[in-house]
Every structure is written in structure tokens, then in C-alpha cells.
Design a protein around this motif. Structure first.
Motif, PDB file in Angstrom:
ATOM      1  N   LEU A  96      54.101  23.186  28.434  1.00 22.87           N
ATOM      2  CA  LEU A  96      54.692  23.560  27.149  1.00 22.87           C
ATOM      3  C   LEU A  96      56.185  23.739  27.326  1.00 22.87           C
ATOM      4  O   LEU A  96      56.637  24.363  28.296  1.00 22.87           O
ATOM      5  CB  LEU A  96      54.071  24.861  26.626  1.00 22.87           C
ATOM      6  N   LEU A 119      49.029  25.067  29.921  1.00 26.23           N
ATOM      7  CA  LEU A 119      48.094  25.638  28.951  1.00 26.23           C
ATOM      8  C   LEU A 119      47.231  26.741  29.556  1.00 26.23           C
ATOM      9  O   LEU A 119      46.722  27.596  28.835  1.00 26.23           O
ATOM     10  CB  LEU A 119      47.194  24.537  28.371  1.00 26.23           C
ATOM     11  N   ARG A 174      46.873  22.040  17.018  1.00 23.55           N
ATOM     12  CA  ARG A 174      48.243  21.553  17.223  1.00 23.55           C
ATOM     13  C   ARG A 174      48.413  20.941  18.606  1.00 23.55           C
ATOM     14  O   ARG A 174      48.931  19.833  18.743  1.00 23.55           O
ATOM     15  CB  ARG A 174      49.230  22.716  17.054  1.00 23.55           C
ATOM     16  N   TYR A 175      47.970  21.668  19.651  1.00 24.99           N
ATOM     17  CA  TYR A 175      48.089  21.141  21.005  1.00 24.99           C
ATOM     18  C   TYR A 175      47.267  19.869  21.175  1.00 24.99           C
ATOM     19  O   TYR A 175      47.716  18.902  21.803  1.00 24.99           O
ATOM     20  CB  TYR A 175      47.631  22.180  22.028  1.00 24.99           C
ATOM     21  N   ASN A 200      55.779  13.915  23.616  1.00 25.21           N
ATOM     22  CA  ASN A 200      54.781  14.784  24.236  1.00 25.21           C
ATOM     23  C   ASN A 200      54.394  14.323  25.632  1.00 25.21           C
ATOM     24  O   ASN A 200      53.336  14.688  26.142  1.00 25.21           O
ATOM     25  CB  ASN A 200      53.541  14.893  23.348  1.00 25.21           C
ATOM     26  N   LEU A 257      39.906  25.041  25.254  1.00 25.92           N
ATOM     27  CA  LEU A 257      40.874  25.718  24.385  1.00 25.92           C
ATOM     28  C   LEU A 257      40.168  26.611  23.361  1.00 25.92           C
ATOM     29  O   LEU A 257      40.637  27.708  23.055  1.00 25.92           O
ATOM     30  CB  LEU A 257      41.747  24.692  23.660  1.00 25.92           C
ATOM     31  N   ASP A 293      55.948  22.980  22.333  1.00 28.28           N
ATOM     32  CA  ASP A 293      55.343  21.654  22.204  1.00 28.28           C
ATOM     33  C   ASP A 293      54.774  21.203  23.542  1.00 28.28           C
ATOM     34  O   ASP A 293      55.340  21.467  24.604  1.00 28.28           O
ATOM     35  CB  ASP A 293      56.373  20.638  21.711  1.00 28.28           C
ATOM     36  N   LEU A 294      53.667  20.484  23.469  1.00 23.90           N
ATOM     37  CA  LEU A 294      52.946  20.062  24.661  1.00 23.90           C
ATOM     38  C   LEU A 294      53.609  18.859  25.324  1.00 23.90           C
ATOM     39  O   LEU A 294      54.113  17.963  24.643  1.00 23.90           O
ATOM     40  CB  LEU A 294      51.504  19.739  24.274  1.00 23.90           C
ATOM     41  N   LEU A 313      49.022  20.015  31.475  1.00 26.04           N
ATOM     42  CA  LEU A 313      49.563  19.999  30.117  1.00 26.04           C
ATOM     43  C   LEU A 313      50.547  21.146  30.001  1.00 26.04           C
ATOM     44  O   LEU A 313      50.163  22.321  29.948  1.00 26.04           O
ATOM     45  CB  LEU A 313      48.435  20.124  29.091  1.00 26.04           C
ATOM     46  N   GLN A 352      48.873  16.795  19.666  1.00 31.59           N
ATOM     47  CA  GLN A 352      49.963  16.286  20.493  1.00 31.59           C
ATOM     48  C   GLN A 352      49.428  15.585  21.735  1.00 31.59           C
ATOM     49  O   GLN A 352      49.968  14.561  22.160  1.00 31.59           O
ATOM     50  CB  GLN A 352      50.900  17.444  20.873  1.00 31.59           C
ATOM     51  N   LEU A 353      48.353  16.117  22.299  1.00 31.43           N
ATOM     52  CA  LEU A 353      47.736  15.479  23.467  1.00 31.43           C
ATOM     53  C   LEU A 353      47.201  14.101  23.106  1.00 31.43           C
ATOM     54  O   LEU A 353      47.453  13.111  23.817  1.00 31.43           O
ATOM     55  CB  LEU A 353      46.606  16.368  23.990  1.00 31.43           C
ATOM     56  N   LYS A 394      48.989  30.017  28.912  1.00 26.56           N
ATOM     57  CA  LYS A 394      49.192  30.435  27.527  1.00 26.56           C
ATOM     58  C   LYS A 394      48.352  31.674  27.251  1.00 26.56           C
ATOM     59  O   LYS A 394      47.139  31.657  27.455  1.00 26.56           O
ATOM     60  CB  LYS A 394      48.772  29.307  26.571  1.00 26.56           C
TER      61      LYS A 394
END
Length: 431
Positions: A148, A102, A119-120, A76, A210, A153-154, A146, A123-124, A105
Motif C-alpha cells: 500500500l 495488506l 476497493r483493494y 497498481n 480479506l 492504494d494497492l 500486495l 485494484q488487484l 493493515k
């Protein structure tokens, strides 16, 4: 601002064909490119030394390259594949993140559903915990940094403001940097701070954005916004769950001493759901001793950043050297097509035959000593079946060259493919 038209197809040093202009970064133009060697799609950050690299930007370039070099083995974190350099340009070849950042998105009513945000965010946090274990604080975390990939996946990117272990003073950082709306209050107060705690605060802001679709501290008056940040003056929208609110509140603690640590985030109730087993399984990969040992970089492949200063024609040493490089008194390098084990065995054999004491360090480097002379030999795999061997004299350089060097050169000749003489006009190394 309207993007410039795509450049006409052209290649970089016969290896990458530029296909599309992606935008401008802090110190580079970024292009999508096609590898002529394996067909892979990559991103190319093109830096014009004559126009871009000045006294202010040079440290950011060094930080970004050094940080990405140290951290490239986490899935990541945006991977840097290679550096290509000419006398006027530096090209950083990195992962292509086809999903944008992001901010791009598509949101639902300006926000993400908690399952996707979780989920993001997982991973962060995984990526940042890996950064902090390797002594790197990002210090400019925000959705724009950040990215994708095509699989959604980040990838954490833009390490230009990152701090490395050598930037610490009394165990703390002191440089005020970052984007104010995402910056921890202790940085705004311009006091010494813990980089990992500052990153944790930024993560709290990102998680809020987010889930809420807007910033928790948003004010066109910067001093007023800083006051709100210091007082933790923000409101939760009603749709954010109680568990998520609790985590955000703990991350946005103005007191860094009581702020939740990122290493404890996965124990929070917000992650105790049906996805927790998968998250914990992913985390376990990076917890293992074996993985952390591998990620020290030894025998995983030497990066171009470690040896790019070998080319005197490029005059890049001021840009890519570390402090330890500048202090080096004497060094010889050679390439070899033998195995790592064969080269190491030969170095030990020659050292013992010439009366040197031989010790092997934890990172695999071979230390040798005799009288006032001390040297270190390091073996790096550049690409499969090609090694770079550095013979560094850390004490007694003049004596070594006068009394011992000829014997060493003759003793090592069976494993030497060629000695490096700094006459190349190009340095290009892949993993």
C-alpha cells in the motif's frame, strides 16, 4: 526477529541516500532512500552479486526485472524507476510503499469491511488483468506481496516467480511454484496450467482472507491442505455477504476450465453498487487501444535493463540478456541529442541513398534490407533530449561490416552524439 539498526547515512553512486533498513526480500536487502536529485522517497533493493546471485536465484532476478519493465505503467503495479550497477552490486530503485503490505493493515476483528476489501480487490484485479494482457502471470499472489502506498492504494509487487510469454510450452506453464495456501490445485497436481487462471484462484484466496480474516485452506499438514484445496473444502463465516460468497466460490473453482476469468470479475454482482461507476471508469483507462499501444514501451523511455549489458566491466550480460540478445550477431549503438523524428528520418534517408529497402514495423522499428544483408534500427528515449539508437544486423553481419558499415557511419554522423564502445564502469539510466 529484531531488525538490524538503520545503516549510517550513505549514498549510492551519488544519487540516493539510504535512510532506513526496511527488511530482506527473496534475494535482496531493502532500504528506504532519499533521492538526491529530486528529493523523492524511494525503496532500494540491494543485491550483492558475489553472495546472492547464484544459479538458483539468477532466473528470479531476471524475471522480476523483466516483468516490472513490461508492466510499470499501471498505477497498481509497483514501479521500477531505475537500475544502478557496479561490479559487485545491483540496485533496483522502486516505488516506496509507505503503507506496508495488506498483512500489516490494521484489521477489524481480523478482517476488513467489505467496502475496503472491494476497493483493494478491484485494484488487484485491474493490475492482474493488465499483467495477463501483456503475457505475464504473477504466480505468487498473497497479501505479503500486495503493498500500500501513502495514499492507501494497492501496489502488486514481487514478480520473482512470474512467468513471461517465452516460458510457455504448448501454450501452458509447467513449473510448480508459489505459496501452497494460495496456489491453484492444477499447479499442485503438477500438470500444465494457464497462468491467468492460476492467478484467479489466488485472488479468490486473497479475497476470502480479506473478508474472513483467515485462510480458507489452512492446515499444518501440507498434503492434507492440498486435498482440501482440490475438493474446495472450506466454510464461509456468517458475516460474508451472499454476493461476495458467490464471487469467491467462482474463483475457488478447482476446475480451471469453469473457473471465472478475472476479465469477467467486474461483471459480478458484488461490484454492482455505488462504487461500480468509479471502478469501471478506472478500468476504461486500461481498456483503451491508445494506452495499450503506449505500454508496448516504444518511445516511452528505454529501461536500464534493456541496455545494462552494454558495460563489459560489469559482466552482467548473463544476468540481463534475453534469448534474442544472445543470438545477436552484430550490433552498433550510438547516442543522439536530436529528436526521435529527426533520427528516424535520417536512418530512412541513409538507407534509401545506399540502396536499402526500408520498412517500418508496428512498434516503430525500422527494417532495412539489401541483398543478403538485413538490419533493424530502433530508437529509444533514455531521458529527455537523449536517445539511444541500436543498429542491429540480423543477417549478413560480416558482409555489412565489410561493405556497408563505413557508408552508414558517415551517413549518420549528423545525428550521432557519440558511439558506444563498452568502456563504461557504470550503467545508470532513468525514465
Amino acid at each position: 526477529m529484531e531488525q538490524p539498526p538503520s545503516p549510517p547515512p550513505r549514498t549510492i553512486l551519488g544519487k540516493y541516500q539510504l535512510t532506513r533498513f526496511l527488511g530482506r526480500g527473496n534475494f535482496a536487502k531493502v532500504y528506504q532512500a532519499h533521492s538526491l536529485l529530486d528529493g523523492a522517497t524511494v525503496a532500494v533493493k540491494a543485491i550483492d552479486k558475489s553472495k546472492t546471485v547464484d544459479a538458483a536465484m539468477e532466473p528470479r532476478i531476471v524475471r522480476e526485472i523483466d516483468a516490472m519493465r513490461r508492466l510499470q505503467h499501471h498505477p497498481n503495479i509497483l514501479k521500477i524507476h531505475e537500475v544502478l550497477a557496479t561490479k559487485t552490486k545491483i540496485y533496483l530503485i522502486v516505488d516506496f510503499a509507505g503503507g506496508g503490505d495488506l498483512c500489516s493493515k490494521p484489521p477489524r476483528r481480523g478482517r476488513l469491511p467489505e467496502s475496503l476489501a472491494r476497493r483493494y480487490f478491484a485494484q488487484l484485479v485491474s493490475a492482474l488483468r493488465f499483467c495477463h494482457r501483456h503475457g505475464v502471470a504473477h504466480r505468487d499472489l498473497k497479501p505479503q506481496n500486495l503493498l500500500l502506498d501513502a495514499g492507501g492504494d494497492l501496489k502488486v509487487s514481487d514478480f520473482g516467480l512470474s512467468a513471461l510469454p517465452e516460458h510457455l510450452q504448448d501454450g501452458l506453464l509447467h513449473t510448480a511454484c508459489g505459496t501452497p495456501a494460495y496456489t491453484a490445485p492444477e499447479i499442485l497436481r503438477r500438470v500444465g496450467y494457464d497462468g491467468s487462471k492460476a492467478d484467479a484462484w489466488s485472488c479468490g484466496v486473497i479475497l476470502y482472507v480479506l473478508l474472513a480474516g483467515h485462510l480458507p485452506f489452512d492446515d499444518s499438514n501440507i498434503p492434507a491442505m492440498c486435498r482440501r484445496i482440490s475438493r474446495r473444502d472450506f466454510q464461509f463465516p456468517p458475516w460474508i455477504s451472499r454476493a461476495a460468497r458467490s464471487l469467491i466460490y467462482q474463483l475457488l473453482d478447482p476446475n480451471p476450465k469453469t473457473r471465472i476469468k478475472l476479465e469477467n470479475v467486474f461483471d459480478n454482482a458484488w461490484f454492482k453498487n455505488k462504487n461500480s461507476a468509479r471502478v469501471n471508469a478506472e478500468e476504461s483507462v486500461f481498456e483503451s487501444d491508445l494506452y495499450n499501444k503506449c505500454c508496448d514501451g516504444y518511445k516511452l523511455g528505454m529501461n536500464a535493463f534493456d541496455i545494462i549489458s552494454m558495460s563489459s566491466g560489469l559482466d552482467l550480460r548473463g544476468l540481463f540478456e534475453t534469448t534474442s540478445d544472445k543470438g545477436r550477431r552484430w550490433e552498433k549503438r550510438f547516442t543522439s541529442d536530436k529528436s526521435v523524428e529527426a533520427v528516424e528520418a535520417k536512418v530512412k534517408e541513409v538507407g534509401l541513398n545506399l540502396g536499402f529497402r526500408v520498412e517500418v514495423g508496428k512498434n516503430g522499428a525500422i527494417g532495412l534490407g539489401k541483398g543478403k544483408v538485413a538490419l533493424v534500427v530502433e530508437v529509444f528515449e533514455i531521458v529527455p533530449q537523449l536517445l539511444l539508437v541500436a543498429v542491429k544486423v540480423v543477417d549478413g553481419g560480416v558482409e555489412f561490416e565489410d561493405l556497408h558499415w563505413d557508408d552508414w557511419r558517415i551517413g549518420l554522423q549528423d545525428v550521432v552524439l557519440s558511439w558506444h564502445h563498452n568502456h563504461d564502469n557504470l550503467v545508470t539510466l532513468s525514465h
